[in-house]
Design a protein around this motif. Structure first.
Motif, short mmCIF file in Angstrom:
data_model
loop_
_atom_site.label_atom_id
_atom_site.label_comp_id
_atom_site.label_asym_id
_atom_site.label_seq_id
_atom_site.Cartn_x
_atom_site.Cartn_y
_atom_site.Cartn_z
N VAL A 193 50.92 64.56 46.16
CA VAL A 193 52.11 65.33 45.86
C VAL A 193 51.70 66.68 45.29
O VAL A 193 51.13 66.76 44.21
N GLN A 194 51.97 67.73 46.01
CA GLN A 194 51.60 69.08 45.56
C GLN A 194 52.83 69.96 45.32
O GLN A 194 52.83 70.81 44.45
N SER A 195 53.87 69.75 46.08
CA SER A 195 55.05 70.61 46.01
C SER A 195 55.92 70.25 44.80
O SER A 195 56.07 69.08 44.47
N PRO A 196 56.49 71.25 44.13
CA PRO A 196 57.41 70.95 43.03
C PRO A 196 58.71 70.35 43.52
O PRO A 196 59.49 69.81 42.75
N LYS A 197 59.00 70.47 44.83
CA LYS A 197 60.20 69.86 45.38
C LYS A 197 59.96 68.38 45.62
O LYS A 197 58.93 67.97 46.14
N LEU A 198 60.95 67.58 45.25
CA LEU A 198 60.80 66.14 45.36
C LEU A 198 61.44 65.61 46.64
O LEU A 198 62.41 66.16 47.14
N SER A 199 60.88 64.51 47.11
CA SER A 199 61.48 63.81 48.24
C SER A 199 61.10 62.35 48.14
O SER A 199 60.12 61.98 47.48
N LEU A 200 61.89 61.51 48.80
CA LEU A 200 61.58 60.09 48.82
C LEU A 200 60.27 59.81 49.54
O LEU A 200 59.62 58.79 49.29
N GLU A 201 59.88 60.72 50.42
CA GLU A 201 58.60 60.57 51.12
C GLU A 201 57.43 60.58 50.14
O GLU A 201 56.40 59.94 50.37
N ASP A 202 57.59 61.30 49.03
CA ASP A 202 56.53 61.31 48.02
C ASP A 202 56.32 59.91 47.46
O ASP A 202 55.17 59.46 47.29
N LEU A 203 57.41 59.21 47.16
CA LEU A 203 57.29 57.84 46.66
C LEU A 203 56.73 56.92 47.72
O LEU A 203 55.91 56.03 47.43
N GLU A 204 57.15 57.10 48.95
CA GLU A 204 56.63 56.27 50.04
C GLU A 204 55.12 56.44 50.18
O GLU A 204 54.38 55.48 50.41
N GLU A 205 54.65 57.68 50.03
CA GLU A 205 53.22 57.95 50.13
C GLU A 205 52.46 57.23 49.01
O GLU A 205 51.39 56.65 49.24
N LEU A 206 53.01 57.27 47.81
CA LEU A 206 52.36 56.60 46.68
C LEU A 206 52.40 55.09 46.83
O LEU A 206 51.47 54.39 46.42
N LEU A 207 53.47 54.57 47.43
CA LEU A 207 53.58 53.12 47.61
C LEU A 207 52.56 52.58 48.62
O LEU A 207 52.26 51.40 48.63
N LYS A 208 52.05 53.44 49.46
CA LYS A 208 51.07 53.01 50.45
C LYS A 208 49.71 52.72 49.82
O LYS A 208 48.87 52.05 50.43
N GLN A 209 49.48 53.26 48.63
CA GLN A 209 48.18 53.09 48.00
C GLN A 209 48.05 51.68 47.44
O GLN A 209 48.90 51.20 46.70
N SER A 210 46.99 51.02 47.79
CA SER A 210 46.80 49.62 47.44
C SER A 210 46.79 49.39 45.94
O SER A 210 47.27 48.36 45.45
N GLU A 211 46.28 50.36 45.16
CA GLU A 211 46.21 50.16 43.72
C GLU A 211 47.59 50.16 43.07
O GLU A 211 47.75 49.70 41.94
N ASN A 212 48.58 50.68 43.78
CA ASN A 212 49.94 50.71 43.23
C ASN A 212 50.76 49.48 43.61
O ASN A 212 51.65 49.07 42.88
N VAL A 213 50.45 48.89 44.75
CA VAL A 213 51.27 47.81 45.30
C VAL A 213 51.34 46.62 44.35
O VAL A 213 52.43 46.10 44.04
N GLU A 214 50.20 46.19 43.84
CA GLU A 214 50.17 45.00 42.98
C GLU A 214 50.94 45.25 41.68
O GLU A 214 51.70 44.38 41.23
N LYS A 215 50.76 46.41 41.08
CA LYS A 215 51.46 46.70 39.82
C LYS A 215 52.96 46.78 40.03
O LYS A 215 53.74 46.30 39.19
N VAL A 216 53.39 47.40 41.12
CA VAL A 216 54.83 47.52 41.39
C VAL A 216 55.44 46.14 41.62
O VAL A 216 56.51 45.82 41.09
N THR A 217 54.76 45.30 42.39
CA THR A 217 55.25 43.95 42.66
C THR A 217 55.37 43.14 41.37
O THR A 217 56.36 42.44 41.16
N LYS A 218 54.37 43.27 40.50
CA LYS A 218 54.39 42.52 39.25
C LYS A 218 55.51 43.02 38.33
O LYS A 218 56.19 42.21 37.68
N LEU A 219 55.72 44.33 38.28
CA LEU A 219 56.80 44.86 37.45
C LEU A 219 58.14 44.33 37.92
O LEU A 219 58.97 43.91 37.10
N ILE A 220 58.37 44.35 39.21
CA ILE A 220 59.64 43.83 39.74
C ILE A 220 59.79 42.35 39.39
O ILE A 220 60.88 41.89 39.00
N GLU A 221 58.70 41.61 39.46
CA GLU A 221 58.74 40.18 39.17
C GLU A 221 59.13 39.91 37.73
O GLU A 221 60.04 39.11 37.45
#
Length: 616
Positions: free
Chosen positions: A256-284
């Protein structure tokens, strides 16, 4: 939930509660009220135990609850874990059974350490002639204390009154640093002296002799002292210590480089394996926290069975359309019965006429003929435009998202519109007493906004027509705790900018440590005044422990733009749950989103003493 009160007196005066205090306690517990008076054997001490019950679990259980040995329990709490409570059992009964089986301080502290959920209590241990009292680790339930400046009288109560005594500073919140014990026999032997022992919360990394929590009580009269307990007993913290690591990775999270936000930014971050496990556990863990708080309402089930009515909400959410309340709504939808509505309580304070004139300048330039021919529905719409505050706008947008995610659910979006006259009247009549002893401009703004929202009286859409709506829900979910743990406030960015990761880590540790005195007692008093119970899923012990284990940079990345970097982990969870624009809404504090802060002196600071809270 209950309104509880205990008065311990060595004074010849009769034990009588002020009318205002009694009324405030009854408002919290409208289903049953009872007083019990005890005189301690071989002492001059008299004790008044007063309880006012809001039935939430099992059969209606009047308090003070007494066992066969004469032990008495005043319990304002919910056992969501730690002790086994059956679906139709009452947790007050279960807790008293556990406490009564204990013979010493170690046993009592062990029982209280096991309880998961919010609580404040007073327990009279008859064999030892001791009064135990305190609040849970986070202080999610209110408990106030007052020591008479002249007579030896200690009062403990869920809610007080700012008219009870001349010197308002003498009411204080009981510090949520541990539990406390008053030995009445010892006090009697040292006439005119009260010695209160503290049994502190400690973590597994603490040694009890080295642990020095802040249990200081302010404005103590000369006859009272607070001391560490001499037996070295403590309570075990229900959450793990916060990860204080400060060495953040050099690489940025994502691209993420642009100061403008988009949902695509979150989608890009969700693709990273190190984030998937933490996000799943938080939801749980967060989903389970919500489940505990929206189920097990047998009193409501009995009402439905007896009346045949099933079209009223049991659960309400303080709702702004922001990420915190949106996630609570999505998770509540998982666990509330499919045929039950959920009330979304959205409060707005009327914009001042000068501001409305600026916003409607273009409307004023309309030709007179067009204004004359304006449709009646359009005129009605214009009359409500003064309540189109930021939280109303984002709330309506959030409603559309929820309807898209769960079209079968009946979402009652309750528009609660408050005029300056009503605000002034109810602040003087009720809210000022509930906010007390807190007294800042911020306490006034938040206290008033939460009180009107939790009351739940407004308008909602029914068959494309707005109709009056009064929420019947006894349980009100709030999003408090998310910002404190996930760097959601603007002051977190300020601290990070000035002191880097080290400053941010220290700021967040301080936030969680002071949440009992800064927020939770006040919010409990304000919500409870309507005979409703505020519940805080983001402060569930398992949620806090999970977030505490993570280094700060895995919860927030303040190098990223506003609306993305703060509460980053929660935003990723929102995206994974299917939320859209709400996932990247920047944080907006309730006092600004509801516009209550704009109704008063704009030059006030949040920390200033608020003269409006002084009753006339």
């Amino acid at each position: 939930m209950c309104g509880i009160c205990c008065v311990v007196s060595l004074s010849p005066q009769s034990l009588v509660l002020a009318d205002r205090v009694q009324k405030n306690l009854i408002n919290r517990g409208p289903d049953n009220s009872q007083d019990v008076t005890r005189t301690v054997i071989n002492t001059d001490f008299k004790c008044l135990f007063s309880a006012h019950v809001l039935q939430m679990r099992g059969c209606l259980t009047p308090q003070p609850l007494q066992d066969s040995a004469g032990n008495l329990l005043l319990w304002n709490g919910e056992v969501f874990g730690g002790l086994e409570v059956g679906p139709e059992e009452n947790d007050t009964v279960v807790l008293l059974e556990h406490l009564s089986a204990q013979e010493d301080a170690t046993g009592i502290c062990s029982v209280l350490s096991r309880v998961r959920g919010p609580w404040a209590f007073v327990y009279y241990q008859v064999a030892e002639h001791c009064i135990w009292f305190g609040r849970d680790y986070f202080g999610r339930r209110s408990l106030l204390w007052h020591l008479d400046p002249e007579d030896v009288i200690l009062t403990l109560t869920s809610v007080a009154s700012c008219l009870l005594i001349c010197d308002q500073s003498q009411w204080h919140e009981v510090p949520a640093a541990g539990v406390y014990r008053l030995d009445l026999k010892d006090c009697a032997s040292h006439r005119k002296k009260l010695t209160i022992e503290v049994f502190p919360w400690v973590t597994t990394d603490d040694h009890p002799t080295a642990h020095t929590p802040d249990y200081t009580w302010e404005d103590l009269p000369t006859y009272a002292t607070i001391v560490p307990n001499l037996c070295g007993v403590f309570l075990q913290s229900p959450v793990c210590p916060m990860n204080m690591s400060m060495s953040a990775p050099e690489r940025p999270l994502g691209n993420v480089q642009s100061p403008k936000l988009s949902l695509e930014d979150l989608e890009e971050l969700l693709k990273q394996s190190e984030n998937v496990e933490k996000v799943t556990k938080l939801i749980e863990v967060l989903s389970e926290a919500v489940r505990r708080r929206v189920q097990s309402l047998p009193s409501r089930r009995l009402f439905v069975e007896q009346s045949g009515l099933n079209n009223e909400a049991d659960i309400a959410i303080l709702f702004s359309g922001g990420i915190d309340s949106m996630i609570l709504a999505v998770l509540a939808d998982r666990h509330v019965s499919a045929g039950k509505p959920i009330d979304l309580l959205n409060v707005a304070f009327k914009l001042q006429e000068t501001k409305m004139q600026t916003q409607s300048a273009k409307k004023d330039r309309m030709p007179k003929k067009d204004q004359t021919d304006e449709h009646p529905k359009q005129r009605d719409h214009n009359l409500t435009r003064c309540f189109d505050v930021p939280d109303r706008i984002t709330g309506r947008a959030g409603l559309i998202e929820l309807q898209h995610l769960s079209p079968e659910r009946q979402w009652n979006f309750v528009e609660i519109n408050i005029t300056p006259d009503e605000l002034k009247r109810m602040r003087q009549e009720r809210i000022s007493h509930l906010v007390h002893p807190l007294d800042t401009v911020l306490d006034d703004s938040i206290g008033c906004a939460v009180w009107f929202a939790a009351r739940g009286i407004g308008m909602s859409m029914d068959c494309a027509e707005q109709k009056p709506h009064t929420s019947t829900a006894k349980v009100v979910l709030t999003g408090i705790g998310a910002d404190e743990q996930l760097a959601g406030y603007s002051r977190h960015r300020v601290r990070f900018k000035s002191d880097g990761m080290e400053g941010l880590v220290k700021e967040l540790a301080m936030e969680l440590g002071r949440i009992s005195s800064r927020n939770l007692g006040r919010d409990d008093r304000v919500i409870g005044d309507h005979g409703k119970e505020g519940r805080f899923p983001y402060l569930d012990e398992d949620v806090v422990s999970f977030l505490n284990q993570l280094p700060v940079w895995e919860k927030a990345d303040l190098t990223l733009p506003r609306g993305l970097g703060e509460k980053l982990l929660l935003r990723l969870a929102a995206k994974k749950l299917g939320l859209g624009p709400a996932a990247i809404l920047p944080k907006r504090a309730m006092q600004f989103g509801s516009r209550i802060a704009k109704m008063e002196n704009g030059r006030e600071k949040a920390s200033d003493k608020c003269k409006r809270l002084v009753t006339e």
